[in-house]
Design a protein around this motif. Sequence first.
Motif, mmCIF file in Angstrom:
data_model
loop_
_atom_site.group_PDB
_atom_site.id
_atom_site.type_symbol
_atom_site.label_atom_id
_atom_site.label_comp_id
_atom_site.label_asym_id
_atom_site.label_seq_id
_atom_site.Cartn_x
_atom_site.Cartn_y
_atom_site.Cartn_z
ATOM 1 N N GLU A 149 0.884 -1.232 -0.029
ATOM 2 C CA GLU A 149 0.006 -0.024 0.037
ATOM 3 C C GLU A 149 0.590 1.309 0.168
ATOM 4 N N PRO A 150 0.977 2.066 -1.265
ATOM 5 C CA PRO A 150 1.518 3.265 -0.971
ATOM 6 C C PRO A 150 1.076 4.392 -0.065
ATOM 7 N N LEU A 151 1.856 4.965 0.988
ATOM 8 C CA LEU A 151 1.623 5.740 2.013
ATOM 9 C C LEU A 151 2.412 7.005 1.813
ATOM 10 N N LEU A 152 1.932 7.962 2.342
ATOM 11 C CA LEU A 152 2.501 9.349 2.237
ATOM 12 C C LEU A 152 3.207 9.511 3.683
ATOM 13 N N LYS A 153 4.628 9.536 3.730
ATOM 14 C CA LYS A 153 5.291 9.633 4.984
ATOM 15 C C LYS A 153 6.435 10.736 4.776
ATOM 16 N N LYS A 154 6.682 11.451 5.774
ATOM 17 C CA LYS A 154 7.830 12.296 5.774
ATOM 18 C C LYS A 154 8.964 11.527 5.702
ATOM 19 N N GLN A 155 9.702 12.279 4.978
ATOM 20 C CA GLN A 155 11.389 11.633 4.385
ATOM 21 C C GLN A 155 12.263 12.768 4.680
#
Length: 751
Positions: A149-155
């Motif tokens: 599942e693609p998830l938006l995370k701070k990187q």
Amino acid sequence: HSEHCGEIMVSTTRPETMLGDVAVAVHPDDPRYQDFHGKQCRHPFNDRLLPIVTDTIVAMELGTGAVKVTPAHDHTDFLLSQRHVLPRLTVIGGDGKMTPLCGQWLEGVKRFDARQLVVNALVEKKLFRGKKEHAMTLPICSRSGDVIEPLLKKQWFVRCYGMAQKAIQAVEDGHLQITPHFYTKTWKNWLSNISDWCISRQLWWGHQIPAYRVEFLHSADKQEDQWVWGSNEDEARQRATVKYGVKPQDISLTQDTDVLDTWFSSALFPFAMLGWPQQTQDFQRFYPNSILETGSDLIFFWVARMVMLGTELTGQLPFKQVLLHSLVRDKHGRKMSKSLGNVIDPLDVIHGASLERLQQKVKEGNLDPREQEVAMEAQRKDFPKGIPQCGTDALRFALCSHKMIGEDISLSVSWVLSCRHFCNKMWQTLRFTLGVLGDNTTPVGNLEEVSHLSSMDRWICSRLYSTVAQVEKAFEEYELHAVTAALYSFWIHNLCDVYMESVKPVLLKQNEGLKHDGGKVRPAASVVLYHCVSASLVLLSPLMPFLTEELWQRLQPFRTDAAAQGSLCLQPYPRSSQMKHWHFPEEERDFLLVQEVTRVARSLRAQCGLTKEKPAMWVVCSPSQAHILLHFGSAVPTLSRVSRFHIYCPEGALPTVSSTPPPKGCLVGVVDHTCQLHLPLQSAMNINKQVAQLTQRRSKLVPKLDEILCKIQSPDYLIKVPAHVREQMDSQVRYGQVRTSNIIGHLDVGR
């Protein structure tokens, strides 16, 4: 949504993400949606107004041509949201369950359960317009089997554009050389279109990112993330107090749990391993390096990153040259894969492994049962008897013998095994050499001290010089396959098959003479043999370090130079400039005739079924050819395995040549259009077999000859064909006509 009511139908394979939709996208040229540009539509579940945006990334032919945009759960949608300044709503959490943004009816529901609930709700609202089968690629986790599942995370990201421009410039200015050269275009194209580099990974292993989140202990306000960096917590705390103007005891630091991308850590390797950022002695001495050798598939993952970070952090390129080798595949040309069962473990090739051991290793891996069975079946087919023990040097030599630039390497264990046989041949050669040198431990002198070198001695010395020159040129051009081919050819085809076979009778006679004169003077052939073997071991040492060291040490008692008494790896590599006095080009040129005579003589023996017998043969040739054969003396009949050659020159006899022509009824072998070998048919064991062989050879030769004659007789032959090519074809015609004539004569005699 406008003054007129209507709808826009979207197609999706992931209904559960609808709660995170922020827009609908259509292609600007799609005629179906021209009236919708710049309008808004209402979300079916929360009445949120969604803009209808136009973007060329939309494929008009897929589905309805209108797609929902969910930036937080699709990479393509994320890029689209950047271009159109759209918000990003996360509706699936890291635990795979729907988030509170979805509303109470979906909060906490697993994603695939939510999918069906969303579809049911659309049906209930009479907004569901149907479904159909759609083939697609699903990203599956290899370990858990779950759909990723693609998830938006701070990187954490590294801005690469400036560093990439420096890397491009380094190649264009010639400060960094890439071999093969055609990769320079790929290098420029990739670096010219580089994006910011995400260097953070959510893994348990790796270098933990040295970034610390700062929390202010006495602040009641809701704080945005504040970050500082440091090689340790004390350094980070000191930076935070300066940056935010607070006391050290008023802040709390928490190091980010993310780790660095493996390729970021690897990119630091050229200088970090030498003690950077400290200016250590190792760093000052060994940085920058001279050359990097690696796989062509790592040009971006590793090579480009090393160049960018090395230039940025040290101010210097980490190396001056990059040599890229091809991928190593299995013998069928397939990429090695655990699931295919075609991965060749170098240790299994070195030490050997039974089929049972190979299959046990598959079972101990992490493949699922179906992949295990496929892998084990492939092993049973490719290695029914397991992998034989080949040794380290044989494996190294086999890998280096493939063309490493521009073509993938198809590695076959059977080829490695043939290289092991080459290793065995080296052992046998050394045993023969030690037997020739005998118990006399008097140091072997230099070749310059030998008073008389025979024609065969000069030939093998010249072949060694030519081999050194070939190896030099190949090393300079990074063509290791040419190095291995030259050294293998010299050792097997020149030294063993020709020189040692030709001098064995000579050495036996000379060794008998040594017993009578006290053994003070070594035969010239033994000195030449010693130097050829010794030099060949040095030439082979980079490719076969273990075997050559072992054999080199066994020649120690016969050396005069004190510097040569140590390890082979400390010896200077042979240079052709130091061996010019060993070069006899006329001997190499003339010996080509001897090799052809030997080949044809052995062919005649084979046709007659002669194995142990050594018959006499006649050589009918030109005076110049007779002179060459006489020059090499007894080596010619020895190599041809005949008792004697009677040389006959129809054009005019030489003083030292018999003028007697060959008897009638001979089997004739053609060397070229002026040289033939005659073997009396009385030596034949099976006339019928010879007739059958001759008939077959004639049936193959006549069509080839007719084809060449047809080309020569064409009207524009003299105009279009260059003179040197016409000369070659004329020679082929003469050679073919002589062979055909001889075959017809043999058939007449045989019948």
